[in-house]
Design a protein around this motif. Structure first.
Motif, PDB file in Angstrom:
ATOM      1  N   THR A 164      -8.099   0.565 -12.873  1.00 48.93           N
ATOM      2  CA  THR A 164      -6.713   0.645 -12.193  1.00 48.93           C
ATOM      3  C   THR A 164      -5.724  -0.726 -11.238  1.00 48.93           C
ATOM      4  O   THR A 164      -6.186  -1.234 -10.395  1.00 48.93           O
ATOM      5  CB  THR A 164      -6.584   1.906 -11.864  1.00 48.93           C
ATOM      6  N   PRO A 165      -5.238  -1.169 -12.833  1.00 51.83           N
ATOM      7  CA  PRO A 165      -4.286  -2.811 -12.079  1.00 51.83           C
ATOM      8  C   PRO A 165      -3.432  -2.386 -10.322  1.00 51.83           C
ATOM      9  O   PRO A 165      -2.014  -1.918 -10.730  1.00 51.83           O
ATOM     10  CB  PRO A 165      -3.879  -3.013 -12.976  1.00 51.83           C
ATOM     11  N   TRP A 166      -3.171  -2.394 -10.239  1.00 57.87           N
ATOM     12  CA  TRP A 166      -2.395  -1.996  -8.707  1.00 57.87           C
ATOM     13  C   TRP A 166      -1.923  -3.510  -8.065  1.00 57.87           C
ATOM     14  O   TRP A 166      -3.340  -4.608  -8.356  1.00 57.87           O
ATOM     15  CB  TRP A 166      -3.231  -1.063  -6.659  1.00 57.87           C
ATOM     16  N   LYS A 167      -1.095  -3.729  -7.744  1.00 57.18           N
ATOM     17  CA  LYS A 167      -0.655  -4.846  -7.111  1.00 57.18           C
ATOM     18  C   LYS A 167       0.338  -4.795  -5.647  1.00 57.18           C
ATOM     19  O   LYS A 167       0.815  -3.173  -5.640  1.00 57.18           O
ATOM     20  CB  LYS A 167       0.534  -5.654  -7.925  1.00 57.18           C
ATOM     21  N   ARG A 168      -0.055  -5.564  -4.550  1.00 60.68           N
ATOM     22  CA  ARG A 168       0.455  -5.153  -3.084  1.00 60.68           C
ATOM     23  C   ARG A 168       2.358  -5.831  -3.386  1.00 60.68           C
ATOM     24  O   ARG A 168       2.785  -6.106  -3.968  1.00 60.68           O
ATOM     25  CB  ARG A 168       0.378  -6.001  -2.511  1.00 60.68           C
ATOM     26  N   ILE A 169       2.972  -4.241  -2.812  1.00 64.07           N
ATOM     27  CA  ILE A 169       4.151  -4.280  -2.937  1.00 64.07           C
ATOM     28  C   ILE A 169       4.558  -5.668  -1.841  1.00 64.07           C
ATOM     29  O   ILE A 169       4.094  -5.832  -0.731  1.00 64.07           O
ATOM     30  CB  ILE A 169       4.994  -3.053  -2.675  1.00 64.07           C
ATOM     31  N   GLN A 170       6.151  -6.615  -2.435  1.00 62.94           N
ATOM     32  CA  GLN A 170       6.804  -7.713  -1.617  1.00 62.94           C
ATOM     33  C   GLN A 170       7.708  -7.052  -1.583  1.00 62.94           C
ATOM     34  O   GLN A 170       8.646  -6.001  -2.070  1.00 62.94           O
ATOM     35  CB  GLN A 170       6.291  -8.953  -2.084  1.00 62.94           C
ATOM     36  N   ASP A 171       8.388  -7.372  -0.141  1.00 57.53           N
ATOM     37  CA  ASP A 171       9.676  -7.477   0.905  1.00 57.53           C
ATOM     38  C   ASP A 171      10.064  -8.600   0.095  1.00 57.53           C
ATOM     39  O   ASP A 171       9.823  -9.428  -1.040  1.00 57.53           O
ATOM     40  CB  ASP A 171      10.071  -7.590   2.138  1.00 57.53           C
ATOM     41  N   PRO A 172      11.796  -8.611   0.171  1.00 57.19           N
ATOM     42  CA  PRO A 172      12.727  -9.216  -0.906  1.00 57.19           C
ATOM     43  C   PRO A 172      11.994 -10.645  -0.530  1.00 57.19           C
ATOM     44  O   PRO A 172      12.665 -11.582  -1.954  1.00 57.19           O
ATOM     45  CB  PRO A 172      13.606  -8.673  -0.485  1.00 57.19           C
ATOM     46  N   GLU A 173      11.587 -11.146   0.549  1.00 56.45           N
ATOM     47  CA  GLU A 173      11.474 -12.518   0.601  1.00 56.45           C
ATOM     48  C   GLU A 173       9.978 -12.971   0.571  1.00 56.45           C
ATOM     49  O   GLU A 173       9.935 -13.832   1.303  1.00 56.45           O
ATOM     50  CB  GLU A 173      11.761 -12.675   2.297  1.00 56.45           C
ATOM     51  N   GLY A 174       9.081 -11.886  -0.010  1.00 55.82           N
ATOM     52  CA  GLY A 174       8.197 -12.002  -0.616  1.00 55.82           C
ATOM     53  C   GLY A 174       7.433 -12.351   0.385  1.00 55.82           C
ATOM     54  O   GLY A 174       5.871 -12.555  -0.191  1.00 55.82           O
ATOM     55  N   ASN A 183       1.207  -4.567   3.857  1.00 62.03           N
ATOM     56  CA  ASN A 183      -0.269  -4.227   4.514  1.00 62.03           C
ATOM     57  C   ASN A 183      -1.001  -3.288   4.070  1.00 62.03           C
ATOM     58  O   ASN A 183      -1.933  -3.431   3.376  1.00 62.03           O
ATOM     59  CB  ASN A 183      -0.467  -3.945   6.197  1.00 62.03           C
ATOM     60  N   HIS A 184       0.006  -2.162   3.218  1.00 63.37           N
ATOM     61  CA  HIS A 184      -0.661  -0.840   2.761  1.00 63.37           C
ATOM     62  C   HIS A 184      -0.099  -0.295   1.853  1.00 63.37           C
ATOM     63  O   HIS A 184      -0.299   1.076   1.824  1.00 63.37           O
ATOM     64  CB  HIS A 184      -0.943  -0.250   4.240  1.00 63.37           C
ATOM     65  N   ALA A 185       0.515  -0.737   1.035  1.00 64.11           N
ATOM     66  CA  ALA A 185       1.793  -0.323  -0.038  1.00 64.11           C
ATOM     67  C   ALA A 185       1.354  -1.047  -1.154  1.00 64.11           C
ATOM     68  O   ALA A 185       1.552  -2.269  -1.023  1.00 64.11           O
ATOM     69  CB  ALA A 185       2.703  -0.251   0.332  1.00 64.11           C
ATOM     70  N   PHE A 186       1.390  -0.311  -2.020  1.00 70.38           N
ATOM     71  CA  PHE A 186       0.949  -1.360  -3.664  1.00 70.38           C
ATOM     72  C   PHE A 186       1.950  -0.299  -4.356  1.00 70.38           C
ATOM     73  O   PHE A 186       2.215   0.442  -4.131  1.00 70.38           O
ATOM     74  CB  PHE A 186      -0.498  -0.738  -3.550  1.00 70.38           C
TER      75      PHE A 186
END
Length: 303
Positions: A104-114, A118-121
């Protein structure tokens, strides 16, 4: 009358697991679906109802969980090799172990600055990664990796002209058309001497990026495609040039059609001519389907 069991295997399908690594502050996850299939030396389970050699499919399911806990999940290919090797090593009467995996394709969440979280996808189904490992008693694994559902589109630099013109043809030449497809790709590895030394994820990313690069071309100018067939061949050839361990690449590409809407039927002056842009109608079925399998020649394989 004599009857022969030509082929046989049994196993557990749909074994789902989420492997979460929480070492340090930056966690990682891999969500898999695994299918195990075993071929036994004996046929007594089929012919006589003797179950004494059967490793229950529930036991195979539990094995997937136990080995994931014990060894972790670094990549589909490596985990598949670990599973197949386990079944061959532990049970002498297992002639062949086949393990099919999808991720399953999970990607790491990024904040507005990129900055990566650490632990949200988030789930990003741009494509699905698969792998299959087959191992017999020689202990030499046959590894096949693949991509499912890689959907791409470009608005120009694609044509389809000068094809057979006879009494059955109604399709006109297209000098400039929308090109869209959903790539299904499978590639096989040869001469695997050190299975665990491979960077399987890196190899997968190289194949995926090569397919996309060949399809799209340079950012500003793109690349011309005279047909789906030609683009497919160039992608396969480029993959094998970049990765010498790959012995063959099979790709299937349906032609996702977008046909222009006929505005001549509308008596509205504002929609005649160029207008603000093109309006096209997606047609999912029927569609063309182009498939080919490119392999290294015997001469190339010896080099």
């Amino acid at each position: 009358m004599e009857y022969v069991i030509v082929d046989k295997e049994y196993g557990k399908a749909g074994v789902k697991l989420l492997f979460a690594s929480k070492v340090g502050k930056k966690h990682s996850i891999k969500e898999l679906e695994v299918e195990t299939s075993l071929t036994l030396a004996s046929e007594k389970d089929y012919k006589y109802g003797d179950n004494s050699d059967i490793i229950a499919t529930d036991s195979q399911k539990n094995t997937v969980y136990v080995l994931a806990k014990q060894f972790g999940v670094e990549s589909l290919e490596k985990f598949g090799i670990i599973l197949a090797n386990h079944f061959i090593t532990k049970y002498p009467w297992v002639l062949r172990a086949r393990v099919a995996l999808s991720q399953t394709p999970w990607k790491r969440i990024q904040d507005p600055e990129g900055v990566e979280h650490n632990h949200a996808f988030f789930n990003s189904p741009s494509s699905t990664r698969i792998a299959e490992v087959i191992m017999d008693r020689t202990r030499v694994p046959k590894v096949r990796s693949g991509i499912r559902g890689l959907t791409v589109i470009k608005t120009t630099q694609s044509a389809f002209v000068n094809f057979v013109s006879d009494e059955y043809r109604t399709l006109p030449d297209a000098e400039d058309r929308i090109f869209s497809t959903i790539v299904t790709a499978d590639w096989s590895y040869a001469n695997i001497s050190n299975c665990f030394g491979y960077s399987w994820i890196s190899l997968y990313c190289t194949v995926e990026s090569t397919i996309i690069d060949v399809f799209a071309g340079p950012a500003y100018n793109g690349v011309y495609s005279p047909s789906v067939q030609n683009t497919q061949y160039e992608a396969q050839k480029s993959i094998m040039k970049k990765i010498p361990q790959i012995s063959s690449v099979k790709i299937s590409m349906p032609n996702r059609h977008y046909f222009p809407v006929d505005f001549t039927r509308f008596n509205i002056p504002e929609v005649q001519g160029e207008g603000a842009g093109q309006v096209l109608m997606p047609v999912d079925k029927p569609s063309g389907m182009i498939t080919s399998n490119l392999a290294r020649s015997a001469l190339t394989s010896k080099l």
